[in-house]
Design a protein around this motif. Structure first.
Motif, short mmCIF file in Angstrom:
data_model
loop_
_atom_site.label_atom_id
_atom_site.label_comp_id
_atom_site.label_asym_id
_atom_site.label_seq_id
_atom_site.Cartn_x
_atom_site.Cartn_y
_atom_site.Cartn_z
N TRP A 1 -3.55 -11.12 -5.45
CA TRP A 1 -4.67 -10.28 -5.86
C TRP A 1 -4.18 -8.87 -6.12
N SER A 2 -4.45 -8.37 -7.33
CA SER A 2 -4.11 -6.99 -7.68
C SER A 2 -5.38 -6.17 -7.71
N GLY A 3 -5.40 -5.08 -6.97
CA GLY A 3 -6.59 -4.24 -6.92
C GLY A 3 -7.23 -4.25 -5.56
N ILE A 4 -8.33 -3.53 -5.46
CA ILE A 4 -8.99 -3.35 -4.18
C ILE A 4 -9.70 -4.63 -3.74
N LEU B 1 10.45 -7.86 -5.84
CA LEU B 1 10.58 -9.30 -5.63
C LEU B 1 9.24 -10.00 -5.81
N TYR B 2 8.17 -9.36 -5.33
CA TYR B 2 6.84 -9.95 -5.45
C TYR B 2 6.10 -9.50 -6.72
N GLN B 3 6.85 -8.81 -7.59
CA GLN B 3 6.35 -8.46 -8.91
C GLN B 3 5.03 -7.70 -8.86
N VAL B 4 4.95 -6.76 -7.92
CA VAL B 4 3.76 -5.94 -7.76
C VAL B 4 3.76 -4.86 -8.84
N ARG B 5 2.70 -4.79 -9.60
CA ARG B 5 2.59 -3.83 -10.69
C ARG B 5 1.85 -2.56 -10.28
N GLY B 6 0.96 -2.67 -9.35
CA GLY B 6 0.20 -1.51 -8.88
C GLY B 6 -0.30 -1.76 -7.48
N MET B 7 -0.83 -0.71 -6.88
CA MET B 7 -1.33 -0.82 -5.52
C MET B 7 -2.78 -0.33 -5.44
N PRO B 8 -3.53 -1.03 -4.57
CA PRO B 8 -3.08 -2.07 -3.64
C PRO B 8 -2.91 -3.41 -4.33
N SER B 9 -2.03 -4.23 -3.74
CA SER B 9 -1.87 -5.62 -4.15
C SER B 9 -1.72 -6.45 -2.88
N TRP C 1 0.83 -1.20 0.00
CA TRP C 1 0.00 0.00 0.00
C TRP C 1 0.87 1.26 0.00
N ALA C 2 0.20 2.39 -0.25
CA ALA C 2 0.83 3.70 -0.15
C ALA C 2 -0.24 4.69 0.28
N SER C 3 0.18 5.76 0.95
CA SER C 3 -0.79 6.71 1.50
C SER C 3 -1.52 7.48 0.40
N CYS D 1 -2.56 6.28 -2.38
CA CYS D 1 -3.38 5.33 -3.15
C CYS D 1 -4.82 5.33 -2.62
N GLY D 2 -5.76 5.86 -3.43
CA GLY D 2 -7.15 5.92 -3.01
C GLY D 2 -7.76 4.56 -2.68
N PRO D 3 -7.62 3.55 -3.56
CA PRO D 3 -8.16 2.22 -3.25
C PRO D 3 -7.54 1.60 -1.98
N CYS D 4 -6.28 1.94 -1.70
CA CYS D 4 -5.66 1.44 -0.46
C CYS D 4 -6.43 1.96 0.75
N ARG D 5 -6.84 3.21 0.71
CA ARG D 5 -7.61 3.79 1.80
C ARG D 5 -8.97 3.11 1.94
N LEU D 6 -9.56 2.74 0.81
CA LEU D 6 -10.89 2.13 0.85
C LEU D 6 -10.87 0.73 1.46
N GLU D 7 -9.82 -0.04 1.17
CA GLU D 7 -9.80 -1.42 1.65
C GLU D 7 -9.17 -1.57 3.03
N MET D 8 -8.39 -0.58 3.50
CA MET D 8 -7.65 -0.74 4.74
C MET D 8 -8.53 -0.99 5.97
N PRO D 9 -9.71 -0.34 6.11
CA PRO D 9 -10.53 -0.66 7.29
C PRO D 9 -10.90 -2.14 7.38
#
Length: 219
Positions: free
Chosen positions: A202-205, A180-188, A118-120, A122-130
């Motif tokens: 899983w890539s995405g929210i 290393l984990y080949q993450v293309r976007g966040m959240p993943s 995640w990153a601060s 990243c809008g979808p990161c904020r949505l899924e974090m709760p």
């Protein structure tokens, strides 16, 4: 140049001759000081070698939000892999605290693990974090590792406080773990079963229902 000669009383002259000259005394003092410095340096090196960094359990991480904010270190033996896939062993990495103590991913075998990138900003990161935090609170057997990618504590700390992130929040400052984990976007998110193998990537929210299903698959 005029050379003055002073005759000392016999007793004083005898005692004074027992002491070395000023130059000789200074040379001896320098040698002694050098030996002391060398000895102290040797003890410091030996003590450092005698106290290697300590591997710890998850429960030994500091209490509180972010659980000490460890930094990510990559196991070089895990680099150079092909594409990650379900059923493959999850690449190992280390979470290291400021005092040198560390925890390896492979030491968590026997428990289900969710790695969330995640990153601060990243809008979808904020949505899924709760939902992710709620799962971490509700299931003490589940290990959630929240990996922040390439941000400073000035951005990480407010986010962690806002969502009350009680899980370890690890800092991937150079994006080494993301690569290393080949993450293309966040959240993943990467779901790892009790054997240490990848169950789902899983890539995405993640919404609450899907998150629950994927966690049930690694319990």
């Amino acid at each position: 140049m005029i050379h003055a000669s002073v005759r000392l009383p016999g007793r004083c002259a005898s005692q004074c001759r027992q002491w070395p000259s000023n130059s000789s005394f200074a040379a001896i003092l320098l040698v002694v000081l050098a030996l002391l410095v060398s000895a102290c340096g040797g003890r410091t090196s030996t003590d450092a070698l005698a106290q290697p960094a300590e591997a710890i359990s998850l429960s030994a991480l500091p209490d509180g939000l972010g659980r000490g904010f460890p930094t990510v270190e990559i196991d070089t033996r895990s680099t150079g892999r092909g594409a990650l896939r379900a059923g493959a062993e999850a690449p190992n990495f280390t979470l290291r605290l400021d005092d040198g103590r560390f925890l390896n991913l492979h030491d968590l075998r026997g428990r289900p693990v969710l790695i969330n990138f995640w990153a601060s900003w990243c809008g979808p990161c904020r949505l899924e974090m709760p939902d992710i935090v709620a799962q971490a609170q509700a299931d003490p057997d589940l290990v959630v590792l929240a990996i922040n990618v390439q941000e400073t504590m000035a951005h990480v700390q407010p986010f962690v406080e806002e969502f009350h992130m009680i899980m370890p929040v690890a800092l991937d400052a150079n994006a080494e773990l993301r690569n290393l984990y080949q993450v293309r976007g966040m959240p993943s998110s990467v779901f790892i079963d009790r054997s240490g193998n990848i169950s789902t990537i899983w890539s995405g929210i993640l919404d609450g229902v899907l998150l629950q299903q994927l966690i049930d698959g690694i319990r």
